[in-house]
Design a protein around this motif. Structure first.
Motif, PDB file in Angstrom:
ATOM      1  N   ILE A  83       0.756  -1.153   0.036  1.00 12.21           N
ATOM      2  CA  ILE A  83      -0.087  -0.014  -0.019  1.00 12.21           C
ATOM      3  C   ILE A  83       0.792   1.305   0.149  1.00 12.21           C
ATOM      4  N   ALA A  84       0.341   2.415  -0.547  1.00  8.28           N
ATOM      5  CA  ALA A  84       0.717   3.787  -0.373  1.00  8.28           C
ATOM      6  C   ALA A  84      -0.309   4.491   0.178  1.00  8.28           C
ATOM      7  N   PHE A  85       0.203   5.633   1.016  1.00 10.49           N
ATOM      8  CA  PHE A  85      -0.807   6.399   1.768  1.00 10.49           C
ATOM      9  C   PHE A  85      -0.776   7.601   0.994  1.00 10.49           C
ATOM     10  N   ASP A  86      -2.024   8.285   0.938  1.00 12.93           N
ATOM     11  CA  ASP A  86      -2.241   9.646   0.561  1.00 12.93           C
ATOM     12  C   ASP A  86      -2.894  10.407   1.948  1.00 12.93           C
ATOM     13  N   LEU A  87      -2.291  11.036   2.624  1.00 14.06           N
ATOM     14  CA  LEU A  87      -2.768  11.733   3.788  1.00 14.06           C
ATOM     15  C   LEU A  87      -3.175  13.346   3.703  1.00 14.06           C
TER      16      LEU A  87
END
Ligand SMILES: [Zn+2]
Ligand SMILES: [Zn+2]
Length: 462
Positions: free
Chosen positions: A402-406
């Protein structure tokens, strides 16, 4: 010992023993809080009683109902009343005539315990059904010869409508994993394996197709073997996402016969993405290369619309190769407070940081920065892909690749998290959707298994 009295259960089996073992599968467990078992003999006659010394014959079509009483278990529906006892065993005969649909139909069995696909389904169980008290309710154990069990496993893990090559490959993996018996998840319980994703799925034999029976017969006793003639602990998972993971990253141990693979032909662009790191993670998850990618588990080889007919009956069709999930900051905080033991005091989230990844991009260590009521910053760590998946979704995140976009507010608190991910499952060993893709492209089961278990060979276990 004479042949007849020799133990035939899985614990007496070894690669040198060379017999088809009997296995005990936990079908209804204490945690299911089941108060009553309703079953009906279907296509089979049998016997019921506390044990072989006190059983009575029952005819095809007999409906039994088993409940707890003051003196043990009470069976209703028997032609001759049975004394209540500590357990009830229903033997359906013959034990191995699963091809004719013989067994006992059991109602409303939980499938997918704790996962996003949890459901209740009816299951046709062959062989012997044993019911005993467990917790406040009942447990049901199905005792079956291994090959009959495998017919059920391959048509629960995937659908009996899959091509023969996929079902054969799945059958050999399931047999190998079972015989290897390395994980002792249920060591303290009166069964060898449970019937669910915790071990491997088994939902009885009601959905077994002629192709699936053919796959079991065709591969009778065949297992994946290591170079030292041990059976490979052949893990498998639904969709690797393009790159398979190493057992070391997922469980911290090496497993002979298992290793990293790229799930595509040699000239596919995904070959260049391995290993996935923080640098190429975005390209791996969302790059332009995906449009033409020929990864075996990708949508260009197995279109998501076609997947429904090939997945298990409790699986929801969907996009598994690439997907995304969005949480509001409040929902994420609630989730982590309930899932992560030392985060109960968290009132705000500030950051999520992946500290470690496997070659397939699967996060195996995650740091979570949060603040308590007094504004003190704290950090919690999740130390496995399993813990990360359990924490980041109320019904278990599909994978930790997974990659996070916060998005944060002015105070630096997370107000939204978007997860972009690849695959479904831990990614170690056979990629079930990829193996389906290979089978649809015309590869046979031996080629499929060589691809996913480069360090293993096929051998005969019995
Ligand atoms: Zn289990
Ligand atoms: Zn794959």
């Amino acid at each position: 010992l004479p042949e007849k009295t020799r133990r035939r259960d899985i614990h007496a089996w070894s690669p040198r023993a060379r017999f088809e073992p009997t296995i005990r599968i936990g079908v209804i467990l204490a945690e299911d809080a089941c108060g009553r078992v309703d079953l009906r003999l279907t296509g089979a006659a049998g016997y019921v009683g506390p044990d072989a010394s006190a059983e009575v014959p029952i005819a095809d079509g007999t409906a039994l109902s088993i409940e707890r009483s003051d003196r043990g278990l009470h069976v209703a529906g028997v032609p001759v009343p049975l004394a209540d006892g500590p357990q009830v065993r229903v033997r359906t005969l013959p034990v191995d005539a699963v091809e004719e649909g013989c067994g006992a139909l059991v109602r409303d069995v939980v499938a997918g315990r704790g996962f996003h696909w949890q459901k209740r389904i009816d299951q046709l169980l062959p062989g012997t059904i044993e019911v005993r008290p467990a917790g406040d309710g009942l447990a049901l154990i199905n005792e079956v010869p291994l090959e009959a069990y495998l017919a059920g496993v391959i048509t629960a893990e995937m659908s009996g409508a899959c091509p023969a090559a996929l079902l054969e490959a799945q059958c050999i993996c399931a047999r190998s994993w079972l015989l290897a018996m390395t994980e002792r998840k249920h060591a303290d319980e009166p069964f060898d394996r449970c019937n669910d994703d915790c071990c491997q799925r088994y939902q009885g034999v009601g959905c077994v197709t002629p192709t699936a029976f053919g796959a079991v017969r065709q591969t009778y006793g065949v297992a994946l073997m290591t170079s030292r003639d041990a059976v490979v602990d052949a893990n498998y998972a639904k969709c690797c996402g393009g790159i398979g993971e190493s057992p070391t990253a997922v469980w911290g141990v090496e497993k002979p016969g298992l290793g990293v693979f790229v799930d595509a032909p040699d000239d596919d662009p995904v070959q260049r993405m391995c290993p996935v790191s923080e640098e190429n993670l975005r390209a791996y998850l969302t790059g332009d290369w995906l449009a033409g990618a020929q990864a075996y588990c990708g949508p260009n080889v197995v279109p998501p619309a076609d997947l429904t007919q090939y997945l298990g009956r409790v699986d929801d069709a969907g996009e598994y190769f690439r997907w995304s999930v969005t949480h509001t900051g409040a929902a994420l905080l609630e989730l982590l407070r309930s899932q992560v033991a030392d985060m109960a005091a968290a009132v705000a989230l500030h950051d999520l940081r992946v500290m470690k990844r496997g070659v397939s991009g699967r996060a195996t260590r995650l740091a979570i920065d949060w603040a308590d009521r007094d504004g003190r910053m704290q950090c919690s760590e999740l130390a496995s892909e399993y813990a990360i998946r359990a924490a980041l979704h109320e019904r278990f995140l599909l994978s930790s690749a997974i990659a996070f976009d916060l998005r944060r507010n002015d105070a630096g608190q997370i107000v939204e998290l978007r997860l972009t991910g690849a695959g479904w499952g831990h990614g170690v060993g056979l990629c079930q959707i990829g193996a389906l893709g290979m089978a649809l492209r015309g590869h046979d089961s031996a080629t499929i298994l060589r691809h996913y278990y480069p360090g293993a060979r096929l051998g005969s276990a019995y």
